[in-house]
Structure formats: structure tokens, C-alpha cells
Design a protein around this motif. Structure first.
Motif, PDB file in Angstrom:
ATOM      1  N   ALA A  21       0.849  -1.200   0.000  1.00 48.84           N
ATOM      2  CA  ALA A  21       0.000   0.000   0.000  1.00 48.84           C
ATOM      3  C   ALA A  21       0.883   1.249   0.000  1.00 48.84           C
ATOM      4  N   LYS A  22       1.969   1.185   0.761  1.00 49.97           N
ATOM      5  CA  LYS A  22       2.882   2.319   0.840  1.00 49.97           C
ATOM      6  C   LYS A  22       3.545   2.540  -0.524  1.00 49.97           C
ATOM      7  N   ASN A  23       4.077   1.454  -1.098  1.00 53.83           N
ATOM      8  CA  ASN A  23       4.744   1.558  -2.411  1.00 53.83           C
ATOM      9  C   ASN A  23       3.805   2.064  -3.491  1.00 53.83           C
ATOM     10  N   LEU A  24       2.549   1.675  -3.427  1.00 54.03           N
ATOM     11  CA  LEU A  24       1.602   2.014  -4.489  1.00 54.03           C
ATOM     12  C   LEU A  24       0.770   3.269  -4.162  1.00 54.03           C
ATOM     13  N   SER A  25       1.013   3.850  -2.986  1.00 53.26           N
ATOM     14  CA  SER A  25       0.264   5.032  -2.508  1.00 53.26           C
ATOM     15  C   SER A  25      -1.248   4.845  -2.543  1.00 53.26           C
ATOM     16  N   ILE A  26      -1.688   3.714  -2.016  1.00 47.31           N
ATOM     17  CA  ILE A  26      -3.127   3.474  -1.889  1.00 47.31           C
ATOM     18  C   ILE A  26      -3.406   3.003  -0.460  1.00 47.31           C
ATOM     19  N   PRO A  27      -4.638   3.248   0.057  1.00 49.08           N
ATOM     20  CA  PRO A  27      -4.893   2.806   1.430  1.00 49.08           C
ATOM     21  C   PRO A  27      -4.995   1.296   1.564  1.00 49.08           C
ATOM     22  N   HIS A  28      -4.534   0.795   2.689  1.00 45.38           N
ATOM     23  CA  HIS A  28      -4.620  -0.635   3.017  1.00 45.38           C
ATOM     24  C   HIS A  28      -5.915  -0.820   3.800  1.00 45.38           C
ATOM     25  N   ASP A  76     -10.154   8.811   0.750  1.00 42.57           N
ATOM     26  CA  ASP A  76      -8.782   8.347   0.465  1.00 42.57           C
ATOM     27  C   ASP A  76      -8.764   7.123  -0.452  1.00 42.57           C
TER      28      ASP A  76
END
Ligand code: ADP
Length: 220
Positions: A21-28, A76
Motif C-alpha cells: 500500500a505504501k509503495n503504491l500510494s493506496i490505502p490498506h 482516500d
């Protein structure tokens, strides 16, 4: 990107989801974490969910689908999300498809984390989770925390999940095989499944996952 993560309990979905999620900039978005937050806040939903979770069963769809939907509708998640623990049966997958279709959206990939069954039981029975950040997971069997009961990453308190006893793990695995695994075929029919091995170091699995998602995108 809209991604679903599947794999048996103990495959490392939560750990991988946090990095991806961090690498892809999307919420987990983890339904297990949402339930656990409700349990610790002692909400009605939490009280209901706990009885099912402690027995290793799925929380009923009526409750789960509404909760997941509310979370996915937050601002988000407008441009993507990484779902961890949802959908967990075919009717949840159908509900997700309907929800996405009504917004003219679709999933990009379903990442399937593969791990042998003996490894799963070993991993879960020995795992301790940090109260401050549930992606900080330690295994007393091999990566023993330096100080018993304290998270090496942030100093938070480590605890064992109520549903991590060996008996409940076996039940969760059975539920995984009978109810969750069929969603892999459901998504294979849509050409969405990317399978990787979840064995090895955390960072190796993350790299494998990023590469698989990337080549899947390129191939589309
Ligand atoms: N989508 C879901 N549908 C029904 N129950 C769920 C769902 N997600 C989580 N749960 C409940 O929460 C428990 C823990 O889930 P989770 O934190 O994802 O752990 P794990 O993947 O290690 O089993 C499940 O065993 C189940 O009782």
C-alpha cells in the motif's frame, strides 16, 4: 490501482499489504483490522464480530459487506485501494463486483499469496502482534523479539491474537479452503489472478509481489 489480496491465514497478507500500500500510494483496507478496532472500542459491531472471530468463523456477510463498503467509500480510497481479508467468500466477491460496477470501476488484480499448510500453522501459533501497529508482526519461533513482549520496530506492546490458538487456526484454515479459496476461481474466470510464493524474507516477498503486479499491468 484496485487490488485484492488473498491467501490463507498466516500467509503474511497484513504484513505485505502494509508495504505494498505504501509503495503504491493506496490505502490498506483490512476487514480483520476494522473488526479488531471495533472490538477494542467495544462497539456493537465489535461485540458481534468477536464471537465469530474467536471461533475461527466468518463474520456474517450482512455486517461485513456494509462495513467494507463504508470504508471503501471514504475519500482516500477514491483512486484505489488494497483489500486485505475482503472478499472472503463468493457472495462478498459478487457484492464487491456490483459495488464497483455501479461506479464504473473495476479491479486491476487479485494477488494470491501461496504458502504450504504446515508453514501456516507454525507461523501463526508463534506470532505476536504489536498493539500500536498491526503490521509489526514477530514470530517467537524464528525472529524472536529482542525483548520479550516489546515490539522491536516501535516499542509497542506485543500480544497474541485471541484467534491464534492452534485449534482456532485449524478452523480458520478449514474456512479458508471451503469458503475463501473458491474466490480464486471466481477471479481466475475474470483473468485477474496473479499467484506468488509467500515463502522467504518479508522484503523478498514484497519485491516478488511488486514485480508480479507490474508485469501483470504491462501485459494488459
Ligand atoms: N471479509 C470477511 N468476512 C467475514 N469475516 C471476516 C472478514 N475479514 C475478517 N473476518 C473475521 O476476522 C478474522 C480475522 O481475519 P484477519 O485479520 O484477516 O486474519 P487472517 O487472515 O490471519 O485469518 C477472520 O477469521 C474472520 O472471523
Amino acid at each position: 490501482m484496485r487490488i485484492v489480496l488473498v491467501g490463507p491465514p498466516g500467509a503474511g497478507k497484513g504484513t505485505q499489504a502494509a508495504f505494498l500500500a505504501k509503495n503504491l500510494s493506496i490505502p490498506h483496507i483490512s476487514t480483520g483490522d476494522l473488526f479488531r478496532a471495533n472490538i477494542s472500542q467495544q462497539t456493537e459491531l465489535g461485540k458481534l464480530a468477536k464471537s465469530y472471530m474467536d471461533a475461527g468463523n466468518l463474520v456474517p456477510d450482512e455486517v461485513t459487506i456494509g462495513m467494507a463498503k463504508d470504508r471503501m467509500e471514504k475519500p482516500d480510497a477514491e483512486n484505489g485501494f488494497l483489500l486485505d481479508g475482503f472478499p472472503r467468500n463468493v457472495s462478498q466477491a459478487e457484492a464487491l463486483d456490483e459495488m464497483l460496477q455501479s461506479e464504473s470501476m473495476k479491479l486491476d488484480a487479485v494477488l494470491d499469496l501461496e504458502v504450504p499448510e504446515e508453514e501456516v500453522v507454525k507461523r501463526i501459533a508463534g506470532r505476536r502482534i504489536c498493539r500500536k501497529d498491526s503490521s509489526h508482526v514477530f514470530h517467537v519461533t524464528y525472529s524472536r523479539p529482542k525483548k520479550e513482549g516489546v515490539c522491536d520496530a516501535c516499542g509497542g506492546e506485543l500480544y497474541q491474537r485471541d484467534d491464534d490458538s492452534e485449534e482456532t487456526v485449524r478452523k480458520r484454515l478449514e474456512v479458508y479452503h471451503t469458503q475463501t479459496e473458491p474466490i480464486i476461481d471466481y477471479y481466475k474466470a475474470q483473468g485477474l489472478v496473479v499467484t506468488i510464493s509467500a515463502l522467504g524474507k518479508v522484503e523478498e516477498v514484497t519485491a516478488r509481489a511488486m514485480e508480479a503486479l507490474q508485469s501483470d499491468e504491462d501485459g494488459k
